[in-house]
Each structure stands twice: as structure tokens, then as C-alpha cells.
Write a protein that holds these residues in place. Structure first.
Motif, PDB file in Angstrom:
ATOM      1  N   ALA A 170      -7.838  -4.463   4.205  1.00 51.90           N
ATOM      2  CA  ALA A 170      -7.540  -3.452   3.187  1.00 51.90           C
ATOM      3  C   ALA A 170      -8.780  -3.095   2.378  1.00 51.90           C
ATOM      4  O   ALA A 170      -9.020  -1.925   2.061  1.00 51.90           O
ATOM      5  CB  ALA A 170      -6.433  -3.955   2.262  1.00 51.90           C
ATOM      6  N   ARG A 171      -9.577  -4.084   2.056  1.00 53.90           N
ATOM      7  CA  ARG A 171     -10.787  -3.816   1.266  1.00 53.90           C
ATOM      8  C   ARG A 171     -11.803  -2.996   2.060  1.00 53.90           C
ATOM      9  O   ARG A 171     -12.553  -2.211   1.487  1.00 53.90           O
ATOM     10  CB  ARG A 171     -11.413  -5.128   0.795  1.00 53.90           C
ATOM     11  CG  ARG A 171     -10.536  -5.884  -0.209  1.00 53.90           C
ATOM     12  CD  ARG A 171     -11.212  -7.150  -0.679  1.00 53.90           C
ATOM     13  NE  ARG A 171     -12.270  -6.855  -1.615  1.00 53.90           N
ATOM     14  CZ  ARG A 171     -13.359  -7.613  -1.781  1.00 53.90           C
ATOM     15  NH1 ARG A 171     -13.525  -8.684  -1.032  1.00 53.90           N
ATOM     16  NH2 ARG A 171     -14.263  -7.289  -2.666  1.00 53.90           N
ATOM     17  N   ILE A 212      -4.727  -1.761   7.826  1.00 52.68           N
ATOM     18  CA  ILE A 212      -4.814  -2.914   6.929  1.00 52.68           C
ATOM     19  C   ILE A 212      -3.931  -4.067   7.397  1.00 52.68           C
ATOM     20  O   ILE A 212      -3.694  -5.020   6.646  1.00 52.68           O
ATOM     21  CB  ILE A 212      -4.449  -2.524   5.475  1.00 52.68           C
ATOM     22  CG1 ILE A 212      -3.007  -2.019   5.373  1.00 52.68           C
ATOM     23  CG2 ILE A 212      -5.403  -1.472   4.942  1.00 52.68           C
ATOM     24  CD1 ILE A 212      -2.555  -1.770   3.937  1.00 52.68           C
ATOM     25  N   ALA A 253       0.812  -1.212   0.000  1.00 52.41           N
ATOM     26  CA  ALA A 253       0.000   0.000   0.000  1.00 52.41           C
ATOM     27  C   ALA A 253       0.849   1.268   0.000  1.00 52.41           C
ATOM     28  O   ALA A 253       0.420   2.306  -0.512  1.00 52.41           O
ATOM     29  CB  ALA A 253      -0.928  -0.010   1.218  1.00 52.41           C
ATOM     30  N   ALA A 289     -10.849  -0.806   4.508  1.00 50.42           N
ATOM     31  CA  ALA A 289     -10.244   0.512   4.741  1.00 50.42           C
ATOM     32  C   ALA A 289     -10.112   1.329   3.462  1.00 50.42           C
ATOM     33  O   ALA A 289     -10.078   2.567   3.522  1.00 50.42           O
ATOM     34  CB  ALA A 289      -8.880   0.346   5.392  1.00 50.42           C
ATOM     35  N   ARG A 290     -10.029   0.649   2.319  1.00 47.57           N
ATOM     36  CA  ARG A 290      -9.792   1.336   1.050  1.00 47.57           C
ATOM     37  C   ARG A 290     -10.873   0.890   0.065  1.00 47.57           C
ATOM     38  O   ARG A 290     -10.689  -0.073  -0.695  1.00 47.57           O
ATOM     39  CB  ARG A 290      -8.394   1.010   0.544  1.00 47.57           C
ATOM     40  CG  ARG A 290      -7.310   1.361   1.588  1.00 47.57           C
ATOM     41  CD  ARG A 290      -6.000   0.665   1.303  1.00 47.57           C
ATOM     42  NE  ARG A 290      -5.151   1.402   0.407  1.00 47.57           N
ATOM     43  CZ  ARG A 290      -4.229   2.279   0.776  1.00 47.57           C
ATOM     44  NH1 ARG A 290      -4.064   2.543   2.061  1.00 47.57           N
ATOM     45  NH2 ARG A 290      -3.473   2.891  -0.100  1.00 47.57           N
ATOM     46  N   GLU A 315      -0.956   5.003   8.778  1.00 48.65           N
ATOM     47  CA  GLU A 315      -2.105   4.641   7.939  1.00 48.65           C
ATOM     48  C   GLU A 315      -2.160   3.136   7.686  1.00 48.65           C
ATOM     49  O   GLU A 315      -3.241   2.551   7.577  1.00 48.65           O
ATOM     50  CB  GLU A 315      -2.023   5.386   6.604  1.00 48.65           C
ATOM     51  CG  GLU A 315      -2.214   6.887   6.717  1.00 48.65           C
ATOM     52  CD  GLU A 315      -2.218   7.558   5.346  1.00 48.65           C
ATOM     53  OE1 GLU A 315      -2.783   6.974   4.406  1.00 48.65           O
ATOM     54  OE2 GLU A 315      -1.650   8.660   5.222  1.00 48.65           O
ATOM     55  N   ASN A 358     -11.916   1.623  -2.770  1.00 48.39           N
ATOM     56  CA  ASN A 358     -11.627   1.456  -4.203  1.00 48.39           C
ATOM     57  C   ASN A 358     -11.134   0.054  -4.538  1.00 48.39           C
ATOM     58  O   ASN A 358     -11.123  -0.350  -5.702  1.00 48.39           O
ATOM     59  CB  ASN A 358     -10.586   2.489  -4.659  1.00 48.39           C
ATOM     60  CG  ASN A 358      -9.246   2.324  -3.958  1.00 48.39           C
ATOM     61  OD1 ASN A 358      -9.197   2.066  -2.760  1.00 48.39           O
ATOM     62  ND2 ASN A 358      -8.166   2.472  -4.698  1.00 48.39           N
ATOM     63  N   LEU A 359     -10.737  -0.712  -3.514  1.00 43.92           N
ATOM     64  CA  LEU A 359     -10.244  -2.068  -3.764  1.00 43.92           C
ATOM     65  C   LEU A 359     -11.366  -3.089  -3.939  1.00 43.92           C
ATOM     66  O   LEU A 359     -11.136  -4.184  -4.452  1.00 43.92           O
ATOM     67  CB  LEU A 359      -9.343  -2.522  -2.609  1.00 43.92           C
ATOM     68  CG  LEU A 359      -7.970  -1.858  -2.515  1.00 43.92           C
ATOM     69  CD1 LEU A 359      -7.269  -2.291  -1.238  1.00 43.92           C
ATOM     70  CD2 LEU A 359      -7.111  -2.216  -3.731  1.00 43.92           C
ATOM     71  N   GLU A 394      -3.898  -1.488  -6.825  1.00 42.04           N
ATOM     72  CA  GLU A 394      -4.555  -0.218  -6.535  1.00 42.04           C
ATOM     73  C   GLU A 394      -4.221   0.839  -7.581  1.00 42.04           C
ATOM     74  O   GLU A 394      -5.058   1.694  -7.903  1.00 42.04           O
ATOM     75  CB  GLU A 394      -4.146   0.264  -5.146  1.00 42.04           C
ATOM     76  CG  GLU A 394      -5.068   1.300  -4.569  1.00 42.04           C
ATOM     77  CD  GLU A 394      -4.902   1.458  -3.075  1.00 42.04           C
ATOM     78  OE1 GLU A 394      -5.845   1.936  -2.426  1.00 42.04           O
ATOM     79  OE2 GLU A 394      -3.833   1.107  -2.535  1.00 42.04           O
TER      80      GLU A 394
END
Length: 419
Positions: A188-189, A59, A24, A191-192, A55, A194-195, A167
Motif C-alpha cells: 500500500a505504501r 495493495i 482503502a 502504491a499510494r 485497484e 501519500n501513505l 489515509e
């Protein structure tokens, strides 16, 4: 002294080496190959590095895996994670079946997703060409590239390091990894956002822990590979089920040589498993509950020889995964027979007790002030209660003995032993 949270996670023995943080934040965090402690992240000593590390905690599956949102309907789900349906079978493609660790189901399903426009690529690991002792995260887009990753790799691997490439691009990329890797991917999916569309499918491989680089070198010694040899291939599994462990190297005259082969039982049981990291020993999910599909060995119907045609145990965790498996069977890509949902316990008879023992191990760690990972939404205490009195006691006292023997209170400091 470094004060960023990722460095602290490594120092406190909580890191699984998944590579999510480095994937990331590739400009601030990199993965390092420590021969003893495994692949671990190193954070750039700068404001940029500390900001990235802060940050990246969101994740990190090493500090916590969360089952809270999973659909747990009965005791089978509570023990193993969502188990919609299970099959036993193998890849219809004989090359995939032969090359795979068991029946080649992981590769067959990933290739089916590629060829049926459900993914544009597949993130997985493969051996590094310059040093087959080590692994690298890759994204494959065709069968030939996907076949680079067939067969188990009983060595440290960081497949979530591919997160950066995923990403940054616009492709839909399916993911293959260990349960701990999938746990970080799930975080991660969340928290983010767009993933979510960029990673449409995840496949977990049953895992009993990842040995370090020292273990691989011990294996090469057992295979009688010269220490200064140019290694070109190292097989831990595959070429039959479960397959033999065997290496190939170039000798001083430029000729390719093959080592003797040893059995999976000898290689894993006598050499590799003793070098699993402590974080693996407090893992509460060896079968990939957070994936769409999980695949492992059906040891309840073991092979007769060392190189029999393989079979896989294939578990649908989500409706998305279930549909992919069913479509692959209908298309003739998988040859598989439905099994009862409780078959995982018969196929992996030691894992339920292993999960139960984790509660006792974590308790022992916390009682002496050592950091331990959390397992939200899992019924580990009830599993621990189901153990025999001897097993309960051993999970606690055995952990204290290991803490003293391995000095687990010491902060882990990693150093690069392979590049």
C-alpha cells in the motif's frame, strides 16, 4: 458470477484477511467474519465495487509479498529478512510487561513513539467489546487505549482495515500487525505515495498462523464457558509469560465469573493451531521481514512456569527501527541486552524448515493447477534443498494429501456467521 479480482483472490484461498482492500475502499468493500474461512472481504456487486477491487489488487499482500528491495547481505538476512541487530529484553513498565504476550516490547515501543512525537496514533487490533471472540482494528492515541491490544489474539484480525482512517486524516500513525498484514501495508505504501509520511513506523509480531472462529468456540468449550454466556473477556496470552488462556463472562444472576485457565501449550497445541487457514500454511514469512521492527518470543530461553515475568526478542529491520529501539533503551523504556544476529533460528527453531517446506507446498499446488502465492526475492528453493529427503518429500506429498482431504481445489465461498 462475480468476476472482480478481490473476490477471485478469496475464492482461490489466497486471501490473508489483512483488511487492506476494505480499508482503502470502505464504501465498496467490507470485511465479513466467516466462522470457517476467517475474516474475508466482500465486494459490492456494482460497477463501483468492481472498480475498487481492480485497484485494490495493487495493495494485496495475499497474492504476493516482495523482498526484492530489501537489503539482503548474508544468509541470516536471506533466511529471516533484514536483521540489522537483535535484543532480548522487556518493557520497563511492569504493567506493560505483565500484560504483554511475552515482555511487552511491542506496546512499550509503540507508546515510546507516541510520547516522543514520532507518531500521533498507533493502528492495532483489540478485542471487540460486544463480542471478545472477535477483533477490531483501532487507532490508539494514549497508553490507556494502547493497553486494549496487549496480549496475543489467536483469532482472525484485519488491522490494515485502519488504512481508510489513516489515509483520510493528517496524523502520523504507527502500525502493529502480523507479517502478512505488514506485507500488505508495504504494498500500500508503494502504491499510494501519500501513505509514506502518514505511516512512519511498522512493527510486526512473529506469527505461526491465525485460527478461525470455530477454533475460538472450541477453546471456550475447553474452558467450560456456557454457550449462552455473556462473554466479557478472553485472554489467549499475557498476565505472565506465556500466560494462561482464560475467559470471563456474566452469569444468569449478573455476577462475573472466570473460567478455569489452561496453558498456552494446551490451548495452541491441542485446539487452535489445527484450525489455521490453508493460506497460513503457505506463508513464507513468519517473522515480519518487511517491518521496521519485529518482535517475538525468545523460546530458546523459555519460561519456567506459566506466569513468569516475560521477555521479548526484538529485531531491528531498518535503520528507523534500529534507532527507535536504541532510543527506547537509552530512555529506560526498554530493558534489553544485545544478541547475536543468528539468535532468531535458535529462538524459533522450526521456522526455517517451515519456510523451506513452503516451496514444496507451492510446487505441489501448482502441479495440480491450484493457485498459490508468490514470494518474490526469497530464497525458498535453497531452503527447500537444505531439508532432509524425508522433509522434501513430505512437503509435496503431504500437500497433495491435504488437497484431497480438504478439497482445496474448490472455490471458497464466505458467509457471515458473526456480526
Amino acid at each position: 458470477m462475480r468476476t472482480d479480482p478481490i473476490t477471485s483472490i478469496v475464492a482461490e484461498n489466497l486471501c490473508t484477511g489483512c483488511g487492506a482492500c476494505a480499508g482503502a475502499f470502505p464504501n465498496a468493500i467490507r470485511m465479513l467474519e466467516d466462522p470457517v474461512n476467517g475474516r474475508r472481504p466482500v465486494v459490492e456487486d456494482s460497477d463501483q465495487g468492481r472498480k475498487a477491487a481492480a485497484e485494490a489488487v495493487s495493495i494485496c499482500g495475499g497474492i504476493s509479498a516482495d523482498w526484492s528491495d530489501l537489503q539482503i547481505k548474508d544468509d541470516i538476512d536471506a533466511n529471516w529478512g533484514p536483521t540489522l541487530s537483535v535484543w532480548q529484553g522487556w518493557a520497563a513498565d511492569p504493567d506493560i510487561r505483565r500484560s504483554g504476550s511475552s515482555g511487552g516490547a511491542v506496546t512499550a515501543l509503540a507508546l515510546f513513539a507516541l510520547e516522543n512525537d514520532q507518531a500521533d496514533g498507533v493502528a492495532h487490533i483489540s478485542a471487540r467489546e460486544d463480542d471478545p471472540r472477535l477483533n477490531q482494528a483501532v487507532v490508539s492515541r494514549n497508553k490507556a487505549d494502547l493497553m486494549r491490544g496487549t496480549g496475543s489474539r489467536y483469532a482472525q484480525a484485519s488491522p490494515v482495515e485502519a488504512l481508510g482512517e489513516i489515509e483520510a486524516g493528517n496524523d502520523r500513525v504507527a502500525f502493529i500487525g502480523k507479517p502478512c498484514d505488514v506485507a500488505s501495508l508495504a504494498r500500500a505504501r508503494r502504491a499510494r505515495p501519500n501513505l509514506k509520511d502518514k505511516i512512519p513506523l511498522s512493527i510486526a509480531i512473529f506469527c505461526a498462523g491465525a485460527p478461525n472462529l470455530q477454533a475460538t468456540d472450541k477453546l471456550l468449550d475447553r474452558l467450560e464457558v456456557p454457550k449462552d454466556a455473556q462473554l466479557v473477556d478472553l485472554r489467549y496470552r499475557g498476565n505472565g509469560w506465556p500466560g494462561q488462556m482464560q475467559a470471563t463472562w456474566i452469569d444468569d444472576e449478573g455476577a462475573q465469573r472466570s473460567s478455569k485457565g489452561i496453558s498456552y501449550a494446551e490451548g495452541w497445541g491441542q485446539i487452535l493451531q489445527s484450525e489455521r487457514r490453508w493460506r497460513c500454511r503457505v506463508c513464507a514469512d513468519h517473522t515480519g521481514a518487511l517491518a521496521d521492527i519485529s518482535v517475538g518470543d525468545p523460546w530458546h530461553t523459555p519460561p519456567v512456569g506459566q506466569t513468569d515475568e516475560g521477555q521479548s526478542l526484538i529485531v531491528a529491520r531498518t535503520l528507523r527501527g534500529q534507532k527507535l529501539i536504541q532510543d527506547a533503551i537509552r530512555a529506560g523504556v526498554l530493558i534489553a541486552t544485545p544478541q547475536s544476529r543468528d539468535v532468531i533460528e535458535r529462538a524459533q527453531p522450526n521456522l526455517k524448515n517451515t519456510h523451506g517446506a513452503v516451496w514444496g507446498r507451492v510446487l505441489a499446488m501448482r502441479l495440480v493447477g491450484i493457485s498459490a502465492p508468490s514470494a518474490k526475492g526469497q530464497r525458498l528453493f535453497s531452503m527447500w534443498l537444505s531439508l532432509t529427503p524425508k522433509q522434501k518429500l513430505q512437503s509435496v506429498l503431504g500437500t497433495w494429501k491435504r488437497i484431497l482431504r480438504e478439497r482445496l481445489w474448490r472455490r471458497v465461498s464466505v458467509s457471515e456467521g458473526a456480526k
